[in-house]
Design a protein around this motif. Sequence first.
Motif, mmCIF file in Angstrom:
data_model
loop_
_atom_site.group_PDB
_atom_site.id
_atom_site.type_symbol
_atom_site.label_atom_id
_atom_site.label_comp_id
_atom_site.label_asym_id
_atom_site.label_seq_id
_atom_site.Cartn_x
_atom_site.Cartn_y
_atom_site.Cartn_z
ATOM 1 N N GLY A 118 0.826 -1.197 0.000
ATOM 2 C CA GLY A 118 0.000 0.000 0.000
ATOM 3 C C GLY A 118 0.866 1.255 0.000
ATOM 4 N N LYS A 119 0.225 2.379 0.253
ATOM 5 C CA LYS A 119 0.908 3.670 0.245
ATOM 6 C C LYS A 119 1.611 3.893 1.574
ATOM 7 N N PHE A 120 2.910 4.132 1.506
ATOM 8 C CA PHE A 120 3.713 4.415 2.688
ATOM 9 C C PHE A 120 4.370 5.791 2.575
ATOM 10 N N GLY A 121 3.771 6.683 1.780
ATOM 11 C CA GLY A 121 4.404 7.967 1.538
ATOM 12 C C GLY A 121 4.516 8.838 2.768
ATOM 13 N N ASN A 122 3.566 8.730 3.703
ATOM 14 C CA ASN A 122 3.557 9.579 4.891
ATOM 15 C C ASN A 122 4.103 8.881 6.123
ATOM 16 N N VAL A 161 -3.076 11.377 20.386
ATOM 17 C CA VAL A 161 -3.274 12.555 19.534
ATOM 18 C C VAL A 161 -2.949 12.222 18.081
ATOM 19 N N TYR A 162 -1.853 11.515 17.873
ATOM 20 C CA TYR A 162 -1.453 11.155 16.504
ATOM 21 C C TYR A 162 -2.522 10.290 15.833
ATOM 22 N N ALA A 163 -3.002 9.262 16.525
ATOM 23 C CA ALA A 163 -3.977 8.351 15.925
ATOM 24 C C ALA A 163 -5.295 9.065 15.628
ATOM 25 N N HIS A 164 -5.737 9.927 16.546
ATOM 26 C CA HIS A 164 -7.020 10.605 16.348
ATOM 27 C C HIS A 164 -6.958 11.576 15.164
ATOM 28 N N ARG A 208 -6.627 9.727 11.768
ATOM 29 C CA ARG A 208 -7.869 9.088 11.309
ATOM 30 C C ARG A 208 -8.808 10.083 10.652
ATOM 31 N N ILE A 209 -8.816 11.322 11.111
ATOM 32 C CA ILE A 209 -9.750 12.302 10.544
ATOM 33 C C ILE A 209 -9.148 13.060 9.364
ATOM 34 N N GLY A 210 -7.952 12.658 8.913
ATOM 35 C CA GLY A 210 -7.451 13.163 7.652
ATOM 36 C C GLY A 210 -6.244 14.062 7.705
ATOM 37 N N HIS A 220 -4.322 17.633 4.412
ATOM 38 C CA HIS A 220 -4.189 16.568 3.418
ATOM 39 C C HIS A 220 -4.261 17.085 1.994
ATOM 40 N N ASN A 221 -4.802 18.283 1.784
ATOM 41 C CA ASN A 221 -4.978 18.797 0.421
ATOM 42 C C ASN A 221 -3.927 19.823 0.045
ATOM 43 N N ASN A 222 -2.810 19.866 0.783
ATOM 44 C CA ASN A 222 -1.751 20.835 0.478
ATOM 45 C C ASN A 222 -0.581 20.223 -0.278
ATOM 46 N N GLY A 223 -0.751 19.005 -0.782
ATOM 47 C CA GLY A 223 0.321 18.373 -1.555
ATOM 48 C C GLY A 223 1.548 18.067 -0.715
#
Length: 371
Positions: free
Chosen positions: A73-77, A134-137, A140-142, A308-311
């Motif tokens: 899968g995607k591991f970019g982040n 904090v990281y997980a929450h 999860r919301i993007g 998430h939408n800032n590239g």
Amino acid sequence: MEKMSTAKVDKQSQSGLKRTVPEGTVEEALELNKLYDDLRKQLSLPRTDRLGGRALATWDPDEKAVHVLRKDGKFGNFGYSHGGRLYLEYYEALYLLEMNRLQLEYHSMIMSIEQAYLLLLGETATPKCNEYLVYAHLTRIGYILVRHQNIPYYDKIEPTEEDCAWALALNVINNRAIPENVKKSPHFVKVKKEMKQIKECITKQQVQEQQQLSEADSSTINFNGKIISTGKRKVTIDESENPTEAKRRCLEVASSQKSFLDCLKDEPEYKQFQATFAKFDIVQMGDTTINTEDEVRSLHIAFDLYLHNNGFKKRSPKPPTFRLLILGVHEPFPTHAEITNIYNLQKYPVPILVVSVGESKQIQAFVYYFS
């Protein structure tokens, strides 16, 4: 009206959500056994799991980190490279485990999530638990969270003379570090020398010579010519030729306003100063008498937050939207001096997002903007 029998009342009272059966009775034991059988039946159902949809990782005892053996899968982040290998932070590994995207092994044995918690977070209470919550929450919301990196981000941008002047001013006023790209700028030495001369001029209580609007551009200020102020306003040509008319005009202005000083607002020198002062950005100096150095805590920024939408690109990230400061359950909120100190330590200042974790693991966030 017909009275309801006692047996009928007892039967209706047991049909609701509230339990009325005494503990330790045969009826309660039968009902509990039924619930246990239903739970055992649900847990024993066969489940299909696609092993190819999960990444494979193992615990590296030497690096004290999770080493990724196979990506899926995607591991970019996620993850960071070290020695030609891909490793995961403890919060990244736990998040991927909970999302069923990672299979973690320990000495060739597959670890459960509970075992991973003990291995990565430890058995004692540490700030790692709050950081992971904090990281997980937020993930999860993007949002995109990465470990905080205090880098300037604008090393490739050529600073101007204004950037050099502001960097020097903020260094003196707020004790903010001067960026390296500003120090290497060809304008830095020149601006620093000019500001030093201006400082000496102000210290010696010298004033700059003011020019008339008709002789010079109002957008420029002449710092070269200097005169010693006499404390008196200069007499204009119109006032010297017709002093009676000047007094009459002054009285008319003063009678229509609150003070005789308001008539000076019609002078060209005042209008020139007002137009120049309107272009300044006011920097308010902090009150050092409120807190001493002993009372200011050394708080640390945990994560950099990106939208998430800032590239977002992990190899060449842009400046973050916020920087996260995570507080524990009984940890008090930062004071004005503490939050200002954290903001000034940034090489590229962005707003601070203070996140507090409550006793019930609830998360509250407060944004601090600086202007």
